[in-house]
Scaffold this motif. Structure first.
Motif, short mmCIF file in Angstrom:
data_model
loop_
_atom_site.label_atom_id
_atom_site.label_comp_id
_atom_site.label_asym_id
_atom_site.label_seq_id
_atom_site.Cartn_x
_atom_site.Cartn_y
_atom_site.Cartn_z
N THR A 119 37.20 43.16 53.96
CA THR A 119 36.66 41.90 54.46
C THR A 119 37.70 40.81 54.26
O THR A 119 38.52 40.87 53.34
CB THR A 119 35.35 41.51 53.73
OG1 THR A 119 34.97 40.21 54.13
CG2 THR A 119 35.49 41.56 52.23
N GLU A 120 37.62 39.80 55.10
CA GLU A 120 38.55 38.68 54.93
C GLU A 120 38.13 37.80 53.77
O GLU A 120 38.88 36.93 53.34
CB GLU A 120 38.63 37.87 56.24
CG GLU A 120 39.43 38.63 57.29
CD GLU A 120 39.30 38.03 58.68
OE1 GLU A 120 38.45 37.13 58.89
OE2 GLU A 120 40.05 38.50 59.57
N ARG A 121 36.92 37.99 53.26
CA ARG A 121 36.44 37.16 52.12
C ARG A 121 36.28 38.03 50.88
O ARG A 121 35.23 38.03 50.23
CB ARG A 121 35.13 36.48 52.52
CG ARG A 121 35.37 35.41 53.61
CD ARG A 121 34.10 34.98 54.29
NE ARG A 121 33.13 34.38 53.37
CZ ARG A 121 31.88 34.04 53.73
NH1 ARG A 121 31.47 34.24 54.97
NH2 ARG A 121 31.06 33.52 52.85
N LEU A 122 37.35 38.78 50.60
CA LEU A 122 37.27 39.77 49.51
C LEU A 122 36.95 39.17 48.13
O LEU A 122 36.04 39.66 47.45
CB LEU A 122 38.57 40.59 49.46
CG LEU A 122 38.52 41.82 48.56
CD1 LEU A 122 37.51 42.84 49.08
CD2 LEU A 122 39.90 42.49 48.48
N PRO A 123 37.66 38.10 47.70
CA PRO A 123 37.38 37.58 46.35
C PRO A 123 35.91 37.18 46.18
O PRO A 123 35.28 37.46 45.16
CB PRO A 123 38.31 36.36 46.24
CG PRO A 123 39.37 36.58 47.28
CD PRO A 123 38.73 37.37 48.37
N GLU A 124 35.36 36.60 47.22
CA GLU A 124 33.96 36.17 47.17
C GLU A 124 33.03 37.38 47.05
O GLU A 124 32.09 37.39 46.23
CB GLU A 124 33.69 35.44 48.49
CG GLU A 124 32.60 34.40 48.41
CD GLU A 124 32.41 33.76 49.79
OE1 GLU A 124 33.40 33.63 50.55
OE2 GLU A 124 31.25 33.45 50.11
N LEU A 125 33.31 38.41 47.83
CA LEU A 125 32.47 39.63 47.78
C LEU A 125 32.59 40.29 46.40
O LEU A 125 31.58 40.73 45.83
CB LEU A 125 32.91 40.62 48.88
CG LEU A 125 32.09 41.92 48.91
CD1 LEU A 125 30.64 41.66 49.34
CD2 LEU A 125 32.71 42.95 49.85
N MET A 126 33.79 40.32 45.87
CA MET A 126 33.98 40.95 44.54
C MET A 126 33.18 40.20 43.48
O MET A 126 32.57 40.80 42.61
CB MET A 126 35.48 40.97 44.17
CG MET A 126 36.35 41.88 45.04
SD MET A 126 35.87 43.63 44.98
CE MET A 126 35.01 43.83 46.52
N ARG A 127 33.14 38.89 43.59
CA ARG A 127 32.36 38.10 42.63
C ARG A 127 30.88 38.43 42.76
O ARG A 127 30.16 38.60 41.79
CB ARG A 127 32.59 36.60 42.87
CG ARG A 127 33.78 36.02 42.09
CD ARG A 127 33.73 34.49 42.04
NE ARG A 127 33.71 33.86 43.36
CZ ARG A 127 34.80 33.68 44.12
NH1 ARG A 127 35.97 34.07 43.68
NH2 ARG A 127 34.70 33.09 45.30
N LEU A 128 30.45 38.57 44.00
CA LEU A 128 29.03 38.89 44.27
C LEU A 128 28.62 40.24 43.69
O LEU A 128 27.50 40.43 43.23
CB LEU A 128 28.81 38.97 45.78
CG LEU A 128 28.31 37.76 46.52
CD1 LEU A 128 28.18 38.11 48.00
CD2 LEU A 128 26.94 37.35 45.99
N LEU A 129 29.56 41.18 43.76
CA LEU A 129 29.23 42.56 43.36
C LEU A 129 29.41 42.79 41.86
O LEU A 129 28.92 43.76 41.31
CB LEU A 129 30.11 43.57 44.12
CG LEU A 129 29.92 43.60 45.64
CD1 LEU A 129 30.90 44.59 46.27
CD2 LEU A 129 28.49 43.98 46.01
N SER A 130 30.14 41.90 41.20
CA SER A 130 30.50 42.18 39.80
C SER A 130 29.26 42.26 38.91
O SER A 130 28.25 41.61 39.18
CB SER A 130 31.48 41.12 39.28
OG SER A 130 30.81 39.89 39.22
N GLY A 131 29.32 43.07 37.92
CA GLY A 131 28.18 43.24 37.01
C GLY A 131 28.46 44.42 36.11
O GLY A 131 29.50 45.09 36.25
N PRO A 132 27.54 44.71 35.18
CA PRO A 132 27.76 45.83 34.26
C PRO A 132 27.87 47.16 35.02
O PRO A 132 27.10 47.40 35.95
CB PRO A 132 26.51 45.82 33.37
CG PRO A 132 25.68 44.67 33.79
CD PRO A 132 26.28 44.02 34.98
#
Ligand SMILES: Nc1ncnc2c1ncn2[C@@H]1O[C@H](COP(=O)(O)OP(=O)(O)OP(=O)(O)O)[C@@H](O)[C@H]1O
Length: 306
Positions: free
Chosen positions: A226-239
């Protein structure tokens, strides 16, 4: 008909080539037989077709020993040594001789020549054949009796890309007809295209007996772009979630199922240009499985094993 290998052991002198090996090969699918050099594949195949006498245990085809089959060629097709044909004999004569000595009608010879793509070479002497053409002749012999079971040791060895693709089609077709197709190969990426089930041995013992899909499955790893990778990674982050970046807009994610990634991205209005589960290759699975069972490893220059 299935092939049943039961507690098969074979010893050469003090060396166990195969030890207490048990597995079954089912009809209707292609089963690949894998293992490092010297693992015991050829020994096992030879035992199945009665060329090697087991030290103990047994190998049965449709519940019977190969030697007890009334018409073995009509039941089991084998390719164990591509160069087995008499060198000075023409390919067609070799096939006619085998047919005549096994009560197979002469017309079948022309059929298998066509099946094996040997029309233009049929009148040449087997001794002039390349390895790939010898493999085709070997396949023609194996198919001569229209057998329900095929046992092929490295059939793809020596074939050119067109030949490899031809062999893949042929094996798939034979399995689709309900036959039992059992073949060894070191060409893992090729085998992965044709085999539905895989038996892996190492140092004469069973390592895996599983559907190919089960061997190559792993904890769900998903590739996203995706062109908005950092944002998506933040959304998905978790334990329990790990991400590894494969470029400015590509990452692999573990710990979040594919559908959840899609839903969370959609909810945030993030356009996904790519979203796909990543499977491991058969080669990766094989290397992991056989890591400690490799008998002959390339040594370093001083002769010690690497
Ligand atoms: N006739 C024989 N006499 C002595 N030892 C043998 C004989 N045949 C096989 N072996 C040994 O048995 C072991 C298994 O050999 P086998 O040829 O079955 O392995 P393989 O898995 O087919 O190997 P490759 O992938 O190299 O063809 C090896 O250690 C081999 O050296």
């Amino acid at each position: 008909m299935s092939i049943a290998v039961r507690a098969l052991s074979k010893r050469y002198g003090r060396k166990w080539a195969v030890r207490e090996l048990t597995f079954e090969v089912q009809p209707g699918r292609v089963t690949g037989f894998l293992g490092p050099n010297g693992a015991g594949k050829s020994t096992t195949m030879r035992a199945i077709v009665g060329l090697d006498r087991p030290t103990s245990g047994e190998a049965l085809i449709g519940g019977r020993r190969y030697a007890a089959l009334p018409a073995p060629l009509q039941e089991v097709g084998t390719l164990l040594d591509a160069k087995a044909a008499h060198r000075s004999r023409r390919a067609v004569d070799h096939l006619r001789t085998v047919a005549a000595t096994h009560g197979i009608r002469r017309r079948r010879v022309d059929e298998v020549i066509a099946l094996a793509g040997l029309e233009s070479a049929a009148t040449r002497r087997a001794g002039t054949f390349s390895l790939g053409m010898s493999q085709r002749l070997g396949i023609a012999v194996a198919l001569l009796g229209d057998p329900h079971t095929l046992i092929l040791d490295e059939p793809v060895n020596g074939l050119d890309p067109e030949g490899v693709a031809w062999m893949r089609g042929l094996l798939s077709q034979l399995a689709a007809e309900g036959r039992t197709v059992f073949l060894s190969s070191h060409l893992l990426s090729e085998l992965a295209l044709v085999a539905e089930h895989v038996v892996v041995i190492g140092r004469g013992a069973l390592i895996a007996d599983a559907p190919l899909a089960a061997l190559t499955a792993r904890e769900e790893r998903v590739r996203v772009r995706t062109e908005r990778l950092p944002e998506l990674m933040r959304l998905l982050s978790g334990p329990g979630v790990t991400t590894s970046s494969g470029g400015p807009d590509v990452a692999e994610v573990t710990g979040v199922p594919v559908d959840q990634i899609a839903q969370r991205a959609a909810a945030a209005g993030i356009v996904l240009l790519e979203l796909a589960p990543v499977h491991r290759t058969l080669e990766e699975a094989y290397t992991e499985l056989t890591g400690s069972a490799v008998e002959y490893r390339a040594g370093s220059a001083d002769g010690s094993a690497s």
